[in-house]
Design an enzyme around this catalytic site. Sequence first.
Site, PDB file in Angstrom:
ATOM      1  N   HIS A 563       0.771  -1.381   0.067  1.00 15.22           N
ATOM      2  CA  HIS A 563       0.209   0.275  -0.156  1.00 15.22           C
ATOM      3  C   HIS A 563       1.041   1.341   0.171  1.00 15.22           C
ATOM      4  O   HIS A 563       0.744   2.220  -0.915  1.00 15.22           O
ATOM      5  CB  HIS A 563      -0.972  -0.078   1.249  1.00 15.22           C
ATOM      6  CG  HIS A 563      -1.861   1.161   1.658  1.00 15.22           C
ATOM      7  ND1 HIS A 563      -3.162   1.288   1.005  1.00 15.22           N
ATOM      8  CD2 HIS A 563      -1.314   2.512   1.887  1.00 15.22           C
ATOM      9  CE1 HIS A 563      -3.484   2.402   1.392  1.00 15.22           C
ATOM     10  NE2 HIS A 563      -2.485   3.195   1.825  1.00 15.22           N
ATOM     11  N   GLU A 564       1.867   1.263   0.971  1.00 15.43           N
ATOM     12  CA  GLU A 564       2.618   2.653   1.194  1.00 15.43           C
ATOM     13  C   GLU A 564       3.723   2.600  -0.125  1.00 15.43           C
ATOM     14  O   GLU A 564       3.735   3.879  -0.713  1.00 15.43           O
ATOM     15  CB  GLU A 564       3.740   2.621   2.416  1.00 15.43           C
ATOM     16  CG  GLU A 564       2.878   2.215   3.482  1.00 15.43           C
ATOM     17  CD  GLU A 564       1.791   3.356   3.771  1.00 15.43           C
ATOM     18  OE1 GLU A 564       1.924   4.649   3.115  1.00 15.43           O
ATOM     19  OE2 GLU A 564       1.027   3.544   4.465  1.00 15.43           O
ATOM     20  N   HIS A 567       1.644   4.224  -3.148  1.00 19.78           N
ATOM     21  CA  HIS A 567       1.325   5.403  -2.948  1.00 19.78           C
ATOM     22  C   HIS A 567       2.218   6.395  -3.677  1.00 19.78           C
ATOM     23  O   HIS A 567       2.178   7.556  -4.177  1.00 19.78           O
ATOM     24  CB  HIS A 567       1.663   5.998  -1.221  1.00 19.78           C
ATOM     25  CG  HIS A 567       0.215   5.979  -0.715  1.00 19.78           C
ATOM     26  ND1 HIS A 567      -1.078   6.380  -1.253  1.00 19.78           N
ATOM     27  CD2 HIS A 567      -0.287   5.766   0.506  1.00 19.78           C
ATOM     28  CE1 HIS A 567      -1.908   6.284  -0.396  1.00 19.78           C
ATOM     29  NE2 HIS A 567      -1.625   5.811   0.789  1.00 19.78           N
ATOM     30  N   GLU A 624      -5.915   6.681  -2.068  1.00 24.03           N
ATOM     31  CA  GLU A 624      -6.004   5.540  -0.992  1.00 24.03           C
ATOM     32  C   GLU A 624      -6.464   4.112  -1.728  1.00 24.03           C
ATOM     33  O   GLU A 624      -5.762   3.269  -1.373  1.00 24.03           O
ATOM     34  CB  GLU A 624      -6.605   5.832   0.146  1.00 24.03           C
ATOM     35  CG  GLU A 624      -6.358   7.101   0.829  1.00 24.03           C
ATOM     36  CD  GLU A 624      -4.570   6.514   1.539  1.00 24.03           C
ATOM     37  OE1 GLU A 624      -4.442   5.477   1.763  1.00 24.03           O
ATOM     38  OE2 GLU A 624      -3.766   7.646   1.764  1.00 24.03           O
ATOM     39  N   ASP A 628      -4.848   0.664  -1.855  1.00 25.30           N
ATOM     40  CA  ASP A 628      -5.276  -0.527  -1.352  1.00 25.30           C
ATOM     41  C   ASP A 628      -5.181  -1.807  -2.524  1.00 25.30           C
ATOM     42  O   ASP A 628      -4.713  -2.837  -2.301  1.00 25.30           O
ATOM     43  CB  ASP A 628      -6.405  -0.227  -0.950  1.00 25.30           C
ATOM     44  CG  ASP A 628      -6.939   0.384   0.384  1.00 25.30           C
ATOM     45  OD1 ASP A 628      -5.853   0.399   1.132  1.00 25.30           O
ATOM     46  OD2 ASP A 628      -7.745   0.906   0.732  1.00 25.30           O
TER      47      ASP A 628
HETATM   48 ZN   LIG Z   1      -2.476   5.324   2.581  1.00 24.90          ZN
END
Ligand SMILES: [Zn+2]
Length: 729
Positions: A563-564, A567, A624, A628
């Site tokens: 997830h990070e 980003h 986000e 995800d």
């Molecule tokens: Zn996030």
Amino acid sequence: MFKSAFFVLVSFFCALILHAQSEPQKSPPSGTSSAAQGLQKPGKPPTDQAPPPPVPETSPQAETETAKPPIEKNPPPINTNDMDTSVKPQDDFFMYADGGWIKRTEIPPEFSRWGSFNELIEKNNDALHEIAEKAAKSQADPKTAPELQKVGDYYGSGMDEKTIEAMRTKPLDDELKRIDGVKDRQGVVKEIAHLHTFGIGAFFGFGSGQDDKNSSMVISNAVQGGLGMPDRDYYTKTDDASKKLRDQYVDHVAKMLTLLGEPATAAREHAQKILALETKLAEASRTRVELRDPQKNYNKMSQTDLQTLTPDWKWADYFKEINLTEPGDINVHQPDFFKAANATFTSTPLDDWKTYLRWHLINAAASELSNDLVSENFNFNDATLRGTKQIKPRWKRVVLSTDQELGEALGKLYVADYFPPEAKARALELINNLKEALSDRIKTLEWMDDATKQEALKKLAAFGVKIGYPDKWRDYSLLKIDKGPFVLNALRAENFEANRDLKKIGKPVDRTEWGMTPPTVNAYYNPTMNEIVFPAGILQPPFFNAKADDAVNYGGIGAVIGHEMTHGFDDQGRQYDATGNLRDWWSAESAAKFTERSKAVVTQYAEYEPLPGLHVNGELTQGENIADIGGVKLAYAALQKALDKNPAARQQKIDGFTPEQRFFLSFATIWKSKQRDEDLKLRLNTDPHSPAQYRVNGPLSDLTEFQKAFNIPDGSPMVRSKDKRVNIW
Ligand SMILES: [Zn+2]
């Protein structure tokens, strides 16, 4: 716990976090995410000012141990008791995996939502509680044990209820007198500046931050702000519920002013004027969706140009008061806001300014004051806005405040006792495997051209990684913490932080800094640093479990890491390059294809309707959601690699589940959660993250890997039709 920490916030304006901080309001730049929203409530959504109940004098009810939230001790890595097997995985995987827990669990009264994150945060709070209690009893010498002394005295002053009650708002007398003494508009400028040096976000926000287009340097930033409610939309929406909330806000402000000693009628008039002033600021503020565009937020200008933009607001006086001798060029994030703010500055009568400043002072300090103020603060910010039923016990509020104000002193004590070095090594291994998975994926992307792929790979290779806690701890030696009053300790700590922040302006970036405290159960990606950061707090079950098999860890912390990383390549992160500069490294064709694919994400999530008539904001949450979807997909690919090296594990079923099935169950476990409707409503307006059930069902319904793992037929609710499926990273 102070409500505004603009200074800290601005420096992490762009960081993207895993999970919106809420309940136990943690650390400064977790405020990050809210940063991108406009800084009204930087590090801290209003909710978490966590104050006590309407029982003044002695030990209020909440103090006497409230029933411990129900947390199972040492559950197995995948707890089959938490499942609801009456639901089919293809119909609603969130309920299938978490439904048993959801059915039997009540949200504890002191929470607005409750789930895996909260359970772990509670566990950490217990640890921090023990550390703080010990520190308070140790009477440590500031020379030989500075962290212990500061943590001990800070915590002790917050627990000294007798003194806090006896003094009520008296410790703020000097500050209130200053406001009363303001005689002209120049005085207003100075007083706003003065409040900014205590992290109080009156009128607008100002602080240091990396220069988006020269990421090795720190520059001045001016951002929209100055509101008392969580978002500009609360002031501008015209539906009945919003109007009612504004009436409740006026009641609340009036009550707080009454507690400061104003007669009821005057307090009510003042509250209405405060609402009017804040409404003007709100109307000039950009929406959260607009704030997602980093190019639009980049408007670097000279001091002369800034002065021309706001002719009546004297910046020289402001800079002098915040003790900033060389502000340099200033990035004015929202020039239109400042233009309008200038007009508001001159048109608002002097007395209204004084009222507004009194309000922001008391609003920021309420949770460190006596129980009457604490409980009124709770009534609006937690009960009304979030549906929370009961105040947290004092010790918990004070522990959270200690983490907020002295995070790296408390964190230093915490990791010494609670962070095993093995966790760091294992996390690093997982991160490297995830990196490899993303690198493989980039190389084979069908929609990206080769030149852009090269840049993307360069960016990935340059990712910085921080795990556990900072290599270099913050030096608090210039901060004086004594036995109280509590609110003055908090004010000094905020002042220390504001000064620390401002001192960075004009200097090269310190790459060792952290934006979250070590006990935080969260993680973030910071695009201007191009780094991913995982505090010690999250490297525990259910996210990370040294005793569990790979499937569990890749589905948990693996998906968090993915997830990070994603980003760095979501709608915002992709606009920054390998060195953290806001620079377009994309070919026009690849950029167009990315945008087209990300539109499918917006469409998918906008279909979700968590409450009747209220949909997820697909635009606000797209970054986000992209993270995800990409995160779980990359973690799955990394798990496959790990299983290739361990064929025995690939064959092994546990509780009847294959490793692939356990991977997805583990993923659903980390988002196990229940939420009050009020909190859900607030978050649909303000939170860039989707509600928990869509953080599970959204990504999985896009993944062929999930469909295969559970043998799900096409056309099932958990399988999006091929033409609608999202496929970016
Ligand atoms: Zn996030």
